[in-house]
Design a protein around this motif. Structure first.
Motif, PDB file in Angstrom:
ATOM      1  N   ARG A 135       3.304   9.849   4.398  1.00 47.22           N
ATOM      2  CA  ARG A 135       3.243   9.890   2.813  1.00 47.22           C
ATOM      3  C   ARG A 135       4.755  10.366   2.470  1.00 47.22           C
ATOM      4  NH1 ARG A 135      -1.836  12.284  -0.141  1.00 47.22           N
ATOM      5  NH2 ARG A 135      -2.711  10.589   1.120  1.00 47.22           N
ATOM      6  N   TYR A 136       5.535  11.040   3.198  1.00 52.29           N
ATOM      7  CA  TYR A 136       6.904  11.451   2.636  1.00 52.29           C
ATOM      8  C   TYR A 136       7.606  10.360   2.711  1.00 52.29           C
ATOM      9  CZ  TYR A 136      11.512  13.114   3.309  1.00 52.29           C
ATOM     10  OH  TYR A 136      12.808  13.299   3.174  1.00 52.29           O
ATOM     11  N   GLN A 149      -1.455   5.321   5.496  1.00 51.09           N
ATOM     12  CA  GLN A 149      -1.213   5.003   3.991  1.00 51.09           C
ATOM     13  C   GLN A 149      -1.550   3.631   3.648  1.00 51.09           C
ATOM     14  OE1 GLN A 149      -0.516   7.884   2.216  1.00 51.09           O
ATOM     15  NE2 GLN A 149      -0.987   8.610   4.177  1.00 51.09           N
ATOM     16  N   ARG A 150      -2.536   3.449   2.587  1.00 49.90           N
ATOM     17  CA  ARG A 150      -2.684   2.340   2.132  1.00 49.90           C
ATOM     18  C   ARG A 150      -2.218   2.318   0.634  1.00 49.90           C
ATOM     19  NH1 ARG A 150      -6.996   3.607   5.069  1.00 49.90           N
ATOM     20  NH2 ARG A 150      -8.302   4.210   3.113  1.00 49.90           N
ATOM     21  N   GLU A 159      -6.643  -3.592  -1.719  1.00 53.22           N
ATOM     22  CA  GLU A 159      -6.124  -2.339  -1.012  1.00 53.22           C
ATOM     23  C   GLU A 159      -5.690  -3.080   0.451  1.00 53.22           C
ATOM     24  OE1 GLU A 159      -7.693   2.265   0.171  1.00 53.22           O
ATOM     25  OE2 GLU A 159      -9.031   0.496   0.571  1.00 53.22           O
ATOM     26  N   MET A 160      -4.259  -2.507   0.664  1.00 53.42           N
ATOM     27  CA  MET A 160      -3.695  -3.157   1.688  1.00 53.42           C
ATOM     28  C   MET A 160      -2.776  -1.848   2.422  1.00 53.42           C
ATOM     29  SD  MET A 160      -0.798  -5.569  -0.403  1.00 53.42           S
ATOM     30  CE  MET A 160      -0.627  -6.385   1.237  1.00 53.42           C
ATOM     31  N   MET A 190      -1.062  -6.054   5.950  1.00 53.88           N
ATOM     32  CA  MET A 190       0.004  -5.103   5.558  1.00 53.88           C
ATOM     33  C   MET A 190       0.942  -5.741   4.517  1.00 53.88           C
ATOM     34  SD  MET A 190       2.630  -3.476   8.398  1.00 53.88           S
ATOM     35  CE  MET A 190       3.580  -4.940   8.667  1.00 53.88           C
ATOM     36  N   GLN A 191       1.536  -4.964   3.505  1.00 50.84           N
ATOM     37  CA  GLN A 191       2.603  -5.455   2.658  1.00 50.84           C
ATOM     38  C   GLN A 191       3.593  -5.436   3.509  1.00 50.84           C
ATOM     39  OE1 GLN A 191       4.166  -2.519  -0.124  1.00 50.84           O
ATOM     40  NE2 GLN A 191       3.711  -3.867  -1.919  1.00 50.84           N
ATOM     41  N   PRO A 192       4.527  -6.558   2.905  1.00 50.10           N
ATOM     42  CA  PRO A 192       5.792  -6.841   3.628  1.00 50.10           C
ATOM     43  C   PRO A 192       6.703  -6.022   3.035  1.00 50.10           C
ATOM     44  CG  PRO A 192       4.995  -9.010   2.528  1.00 50.10           C
ATOM     45  CD  PRO A 192       3.995  -7.915   2.137  1.00 50.10           C
TER      46      PRO A 192
END
Length: 198
Positions: A135-136, A149-150, A159-160, A190-192
């Motif tokens: 998260r950090y 983390q999504r 949601e990815m 997964m987001q690029p």
């Protein structure tokens, strides 16, 4: 400036309690009931069907955690995990079309608290070590290390996974109870990765 001073005091208190070498006294220290009560309220708010102003209560809780840290009243592994849970609930804002944390240093402190509990042998802390560090990184660098983390894709609403550091091994993930990389990708796309500033 006030926030930095309180943060510095809190870290100093945490480090002195972790490295004091007085392990025998920790066995007799009682868990902090005030922290427990804050966590119960925190979780109840988040599971409530009612429209609740989370940030107002979260801020009161975070400020109190800093006070307890500075006073040396967060000592047991359970205390550290309860404090970490509270600290990682931060308000988010949009800055240059990127979602950012108002105080990302709170995630880093939550990570240090979780890691301290984990290194003291508390296996419950394992996943939280990965979560707070991810998260950090997510809200400061735009990616994560482990894969906890999504995010929501703004175009599709799906949601990815936030981008994951390709250098992290499955052995590192396993240490913190995070599924293997391939397993994560079977559950979510997964987001690029987009470097900061692009």
């Amino acid at each position: 400036m006030m926030r930095i001073s309180i943060y510095t005091l809190a870290v100093s208190a945490l480090l002195s309690s972790c490295w004091s070498g007085e392990t025998s006294s920790f066995a007799m220290v009682k868990n902090n009931d005030e922290l427990k009560a804050m966590v119960v309220k925190d979780q109840a708010m988040r599971s409530s069907a009612k429209d609740v102003d989370l940030e107002a209560t979260d801020k009161v809780h975070r400020d109190r955690v800093f006070e307890l840290l500075a006073a040396g009243r967060i000592q047991t592994n359970e205390d550290k995990l309860n404090a970490a849970l509270i600290l990682q609930h931060m308000a988010l804002i949009y800055c240059n079309d990127k979602l950012k944390s108002v105080s990302p240093e709170n995630y880093l402190l939550a990570y240090q608290l979780s890691k301290s509990a984990f290194e003291a042998g508390d296996e419950r802390a394992a996943y939280f070590v990965a979560t707070t560090y991810d998260r950090y990184l997510l809200y400061t660098q735009g990616y994560q290390k482990y894969g906890t983390q999504r995010i929501f894709d703004e175009q599709t609403g799906a949601e990815m996974l936030a981008p994951i550091d390709s250098g992290t091994t499955d052995a590192e993930r396993r240490m913190y109870s995070v599924p293997a990389f391939d397993s994560l990708l079977r559950q979510y796309t997964m987001q690029p990765f987009k470097p900061q500033g692009s």
